[in-house]
Design an enzyme around this catalytic site. Structure first.
Site, mmCIF file in Angstrom:
data_model
loop_
_atom_site.group_PDB
_atom_site.id
_atom_site.type_symbol
_atom_site.label_atom_id
_atom_site.label_comp_id
_atom_site.label_asym_id
_atom_site.label_seq_id
_atom_site.Cartn_x
_atom_site.Cartn_y
_atom_site.Cartn_z
ATOM 1 N N GLU A 83 1.191 -1.203 -0.114
ATOM 2 C CA GLU A 83 0.390 0.290 -0.168
ATOM 3 C C GLU A 83 0.201 0.997 0.071
ATOM 4 O OE1 GLU A 83 -3.405 -0.096 2.874
ATOM 5 O OE2 GLU A 83 -3.617 2.500 1.881
ATOM 6 N N LYS A 267 -7.767 -0.662 11.675
ATOM 7 C CA LYS A 267 -6.593 -1.207 10.338
ATOM 8 C C LYS A 267 -5.597 -0.669 10.368
ATOM 9 C CE LYS A 267 -6.050 -1.250 5.808
ATOM 10 N NZ LYS A 267 -5.731 -0.644 5.269
ATOM 11 N N ASP A 283 4.613 -14.439 11.686
ATOM 12 C CA ASP A 283 3.317 -15.224 11.539
ATOM 13 C C ASP A 283 1.611 -13.857 11.717
ATOM 14 O OD1 ASP A 283 0.568 -16.426 11.383
ATOM 15 O OD2 ASP A 283 0.773 -17.898 12.507
ATOM 16 N N HIS A 381 -2.081 10.180 0.426
ATOM 17 C CA HIS A 381 -2.867 9.353 -0.105
ATOM 18 C C HIS A 381 -1.995 9.740 -1.488
ATOM 19 C CE1 HIS A 381 -3.545 5.569 0.114
ATOM 20 N NE2 HIS A 381 -3.967 5.735 -0.979
HETATM 21 P P1 NAD Z 1 9.770 -23.363 15.345
HETATM 22 O O1 NAD Z 1 9.437 -24.699 16.464
HETATM 23 O O2 NAD Z 1 10.114 -23.883 14.788
HETATM 24 O O3 NAD Z 1 11.198 -23.229 16.459
HETATM 25 C C1 NAD Z 1 10.923 -22.805 18.014
HETATM 26 C C2 NAD Z 1 12.294 -23.759 18.751
HETATM 27 O O4 NAD Z 1 12.927 -23.548 18.363
HETATM 28 C C3 NAD Z 1 11.151 -23.709 20.218
HETATM 29 O O5 NAD Z 1 10.488 -24.517 20.796
HETATM 30 C C4 NAD Z 1 13.653 -24.001 20.383
HETATM 31 O O6 NAD Z 1 13.328 -25.220 21.013
HETATM 32 C C5 NAD Z 1 14.028 -23.781 19.672
HETATM 33 N N1 NAD Z 1 14.801 -22.183 20.249
HETATM 34 C C6 NAD Z 1 15.858 -22.236 19.584
HETATM 35 N N2 NAD Z 1 16.557 -21.314 20.065
HETATM 36 C C7 NAD Z 1 15.792 -20.714 20.905
HETATM 37 C C8 NAD Z 1 15.012 -18.850 21.535
HETATM 38 N N3 NAD Z 1 16.789 -18.480 22.020
HETATM 39 N N4 NAD Z 1 14.187 -19.166 22.304
HETATM 40 C C9 NAD Z 1 13.303 -19.817 21.906
HETATM 41 N N5 NAD Z 1 13.070 -20.891 22.112
HETATM 42 C C10 NAD Z 1 13.982 -21.319 21.180
HETATM 43 O O7 NAD Z 1 8.761 -22.270 16.022
HETATM 44 P P2 NAD Z 1 7.211 -21.658 17.004
HETATM 45 O O8 NAD Z 1 8.053 -20.458 16.979
HETATM 46 O O9 NAD Z 1 6.950 -23.196 17.706
HETATM 47 O O10 NAD Z 1 6.494 -21.502 15.572
HETATM 48 C C11 NAD Z 1 6.063 -20.449 15.313
HETATM 49 C C12 NAD Z 1 4.882 -20.822 13.939
HETATM 50 O O11 NAD Z 1 3.876 -21.910 14.163
HETATM 51 C C13 NAD Z 1 5.018 -20.484 12.736
HETATM 52 O O12 NAD Z 1 5.882 -20.027 11.830
HETATM 53 C C14 NAD Z 1 3.338 -20.138 12.924
HETATM 54 O O13 NAD Z 1 2.650 -19.980 11.384
HETATM 55 C C15 NAD Z 1 3.017 -21.540 12.738
HETATM 56 N N6 NAD Z 1 1.687 -22.429 13.281
HETATM 57 C C16 NAD Z 1 0.835 -21.382 14.249
HETATM 58 C C17 NAD Z 1 -0.766 -21.145 14.993
HETATM 59 C C18 NAD Z 1 -1.197 -19.955 15.379
HETATM 60 O O14 NAD Z 1 -0.918 -19.000 15.154
HETATM 61 N N7 NAD Z 1 -2.290 -20.961 16.224
HETATM 62 C C19 NAD Z 1 -0.958 -22.728 15.224
HETATM 63 C C20 NAD Z 1 0.405 -23.755 14.930
HETATM 64 C C21 NAD Z 1 1.515 -23.295 14.509
#
Ligand code: NAD
Length: 425
Positions: A83, A267, A283, A381
């Site tokens: 945008e 928004k 996300d 805009h």
């Molecule tokens: P991920 O599992 O890929 O990575 C996170 C992991 O990295 C942690 O669980 C930990 O084991 C490790 N890690 C390493 N260094 C760390 C640090 N300094 N701090 C914390 N953890 C560290 O990622 P995630 O964050 O669990 O998942 C994010 C993804 O899940 C997003 O892309 C999202 O789209 C998706 N998701 C979202 C939903 C929702 O919003 N309802 C539901 C399901 C999945």
């Protein structure tokens, strides 16, 4: 060495290559990282590893917002958005806020909530008590699921039962797990822990567990930003700064009281917030879900910001919202542009990233209601929108700016006129 400043007067007048070079210097980008900004971003082969049925990639413009001073530190903010006027507006608002000392931010610990649905519970009170009496054991089980997060100082913080006595199918018990996710968004850690906990929860409550999933109403993981704009920075040719500050307070009051206005007010905030969330590979559906549900958490949808004239006659503003962003995991460490964006931002933790994003939301909101309460939003805009109209009408790269200028001059920014101008040029 002098402190780095994010004040780049005339940045918008530079060529694309000059801007990249300036930001590369500022953020100490490697040649490879700078190349990412110049078409070297996500490759189809990488996309193929990220999602199913991949066909290729989808590009968005990436820009840099300037002038951000947050807790005394300068930030350049990468924003991915299609945008026009979002970048110009937010940089302009950040400059006004800078004049008042910049943003002050704070946040809670990065604690996410996970939910387990328990049905057919024989006795609600006994079930809730059972969860409380087994708390230590349940928290330990949750922690065993993610030793990495625990090592970094995160992990399970609390678990408790929330009876829902009235649902369309009768009563049910919802178990909430609070889990500190540190630098992760945390969906995977939470969902894994919930799945591990569910059989034991069924055992001790005597019920049957069904859904096990995190909640995007992340009200235990919020970021807040505050700012003061000196009234004289708001003055226009026609209006005193005091008058503009008062009008901004009135504009905010409208959004606080009316969901129709709050929807658009918020928004505008999300124009800025989503753009940073996307640029950093986070996300944005989760952030949107969190912001919108938080705005309606008291039963009526309302504004996420507060603006009022303070005792000195200056304008004070603040925003608080859920901020489930990560710097590890998801696409943050996979998408080349997201990695470069995080380097440009120079944030060290997910919490710092969340606070920067809250500040962007506050500045974006100020820009919108400042314009709405004075000259209206279309003047600024349309000038920027005219280029997109010219492109949509089929103008070549060489023609775009000239056609856009003519449309603005004629005060007639529409595709039909752009097509006529292209035909006669
Ligand atoms: P991920 O599992 O890929 O990575 C996170 C992991 O990295 C942690 O669980 C930990 O084991 C490790 N890690 C390493 N260094 C760390 C640090 N300094 N701090 C914390 N953890 C560290 O990622 P995630 O964050 O669990 O998942 C994010 C993804 O899940 C997003 O892309 C999202 O789209 C998706 N998701 C979202 C939903 C929702 O919003 N309802 C539901 C399901 C999945």
């Amino acid at each position: 060495m002098a402190e780095k400043t994010s004040r780049f007067p005339g940045f918008y007048k530079l060529t694309l290559a000059e801007r990249v070079s300036k930001i590369a210097d500022w953020a100490d980008l490697s040649v490879e990282e700078a190349a990412v900004l110049n078409g070297g971003g996500l490759q189809p082969q990488q996309a193929d590893m990220m999602i199913e049925n991949a066909l290729g990639t989808f590009e968005l413009p990436l820009g840099a917002a300037c002038n951000f001073l947050i807790n005394g530190k300068d930030y350049i903010i990468p924003m991915a958005v299609e945008e026009p006027s979002v970048l110009a507006a937010v940089s302009n608002a950040a400059r006004k806020i800078r004049a008042g000392g910049g943003f002050q931010t704070e946040s809670t610990d990065p604690v996410m909530i996970g939910q387990i649905q328990v049905l057919d519970v024989p006795d609600m009170e006994t079930a809730v008590a059972a969860i409380t009496s087994h708390k230590a054991e349940l928290l330990q089980t949750a922690n065993e699921c993610d030793p990495v997060i625990v090592k970094f100082g995160g992990g399970a913080r609390d678990i408790y039962g929330r009876p829902l006595p009235h649902t369309p199918i009768g009563p049910m018990l919802i178990v909430h797990l609070h889990f500190d996710c540190r630098d992760a968004m945390g969906a995977n850690a939470i969902n894994t822990a919930l799945e591990r906990l569910a059989p034991r929860i069924a055992e001790i409550t005597g019920g049957r567990t069904s859904l096990r999933i995190l909640s995007n109403l992340a009200d235990q993981r919020t970021a807040a930003a505050r700012a003061v704009v000196p009234a004289d920075k708001l003055a226009t040719g026609d209006l005193s700064g005091t008058e503009v500050a008062r009008r901004i307070e009135e504009a905010n009051a409208f959004a606080v009281a009316d969901p129709y206005r709050a929807a658009t007010h918020n928004k505008g905030i999300m124009n800025g917030i989503d753009a940073v969330v996307i640029a950093t590979g986070n996300d944005w559906r989760g952030i949107e879900a969190g912001a919108r549900s938080y705005a309606g958490r008291n039963g009526r949808y309302t504004a996420l910001t507060d603006w009022h004239v303070n005792e000195n006659g200056d304008l004070s503003g603040e925003i608080t919202l859920p901020m489930a962003v990560g710097m590890v995991g998801g696409a943050t460490k996979v998408h080349p542009t997201a990695k470069t964006a995080l380097k440009i931002l120079g944030v060290k933790t997910a919490t710092e990233l969340g606070e920067v994003i809250a500040a962007v939301g506050l500045a974006q909101n100020l820009a919108a209601i400042n314009a709405l309460a004075t000259v209206g939003i279309q003047r600024g805009h349309m000038r920027l929108h005219a280029r997109q109209v010219a492109m949509a009408a089929g103008a070549s790269n060489n023609q775009v700016q000239r056609i856009a200028d003519l449309l603005v001059q004629e005060k007639n920014v529409n595709i039909a006129r752009a097509k006529e101008l292209i035909a006669i040029s």
